[in-house]
Enzyme design. Structure first.
Site, PDB file in Angstrom:
ATOM      1  N   LYS A 116       0.385   4.237   7.022  1.00 39.12           N
ATOM      2  CA  LYS A 116      -0.297   5.079   6.028  1.00 39.12           C
ATOM      3  C   LYS A 116       0.099   6.545   6.253  1.00 39.12           C
ATOM      4  O   LYS A 116       0.662   6.900   7.283  1.00 39.12           O
ATOM      5  CB  LYS A 116      -1.827   4.967   6.166  1.00 39.12           C
ATOM      6  CG  LYS A 116      -2.411   3.582   5.877  1.00 39.12           C
ATOM      7  CD  LYS A 116      -2.398   3.221   4.419  1.00 39.12           C
ATOM      8  CE  LYS A 116      -3.077   1.884   4.156  1.00 39.12           C
ATOM      9  NZ  LYS A 116      -2.311   0.729   4.668  1.00 39.12           N
ATOM     10  N   SER A 129       0.805  -1.229   0.000  1.00 41.90           N
ATOM     11  CA  SER A 129       0.000   0.000   0.000  1.00 41.90           C
ATOM     12  C   SER A 129       0.837   1.278   0.000  1.00 41.90           C
ATOM     13  O   SER A 129       0.308   2.356  -0.251  1.00 41.90           O
ATOM     14  CB  SER A 129      -0.958   0.011   1.198  1.00 41.90           C
ATOM     15  OG  SER A 129      -0.244   0.119   2.409  1.00 41.90           O
TER      16      SER A 129
END
Length: 201
Positions: free
Chosen positions: A153, A116
């Site tokens: 993230k 990701s």
């Protein structure tokens, strides 16, 4: 490393003194705590602990005792349900890296899982150096906990909303609803290690 019961007691005393005072005990303090006749007896036990690799003795200092487990950075694996991220059961060894190489200093390493964050050069299997803090600025790459899952993230706050943004167009942003999930920032990314790193334990 097999310790005698007395050696384990002394090692535990060193650890507790470090936690309470922020510094290791002197030989005199060890002697007093364990009822030894003189500091020499404490010195003998310390030398035995050093020989077994539990501590490092630094000559010329009354408090020159360093725990070996303080060397390097701990690698955090899967995080056990309900446990602090640095709980012993989450650690998968320690690596020979100097925390002060990073700014702010790193407190632990986290093994990256998934793709990701590949657009900022963070790949599956990399070791992310993390500074432990619950404070992060908008736009920083964070290690966040959502219920019992830990994710890496980019943090984005807008209009009272918290979003965790992936750096890969194949992944949708995670919109955090603090009412629905247990959300916490565990740290901020301060560096990345790829390739061979010496393991201490």
């Amino acid at each position: 490393m097999k310790l005698t019961p007395r050696q384990q007691e002394i090692l535990d005393f060193i650890k507790s003194t470090l936690e309470v005072l922020g510094a290791p005990p002197t030989r005199m303090e060890i002697s007093s705590a364990f009822g030894f006749a003189s500091p020499n007896a404490a010195e003998d036990h310390l030398k035995a602990l050093a020989k077994k690799g539990a501590i490092v003795l630094e000559p010329g200092s009354a408090r020159g005792i360093r725990l070996v487990e303080q060397l390097g950075l701990p690698l955090i694996g899967s995080v056990a349900a309900g446990s602090p991220i640095l709980a012993v059961e989450n650690m998968q060894g320690r690596y020979a890296l100097d925390a002060s190489l990073f700014a702010p200093k790193a407190d632990f390493l986290l093994k990256v899982r998934g793709l990701s964050m590949i657009d900022v050069g963070i790949f599956d299997g990399d070791l992310l150096a993390v500074h432990k803090t619950n404070q992060a600025r908008d736009g920083q790459i964070v290690v966040a906990r959502l219920d019992e899952e830990v994710t890496v993230k980019r943090l984005e706050r807008s209009g009272g909303q918290i979003r965790l943004i992936a750096e890969n167009p194949d992944f949708e942003p995670i919109i955090v609803d603090p009412e629905a999930v247990d959300f916490a920032i565990e740290g901020i990314a301060v560096g990345l290690i790829r390739g061979a790193v010496s393991k201490l334990s």
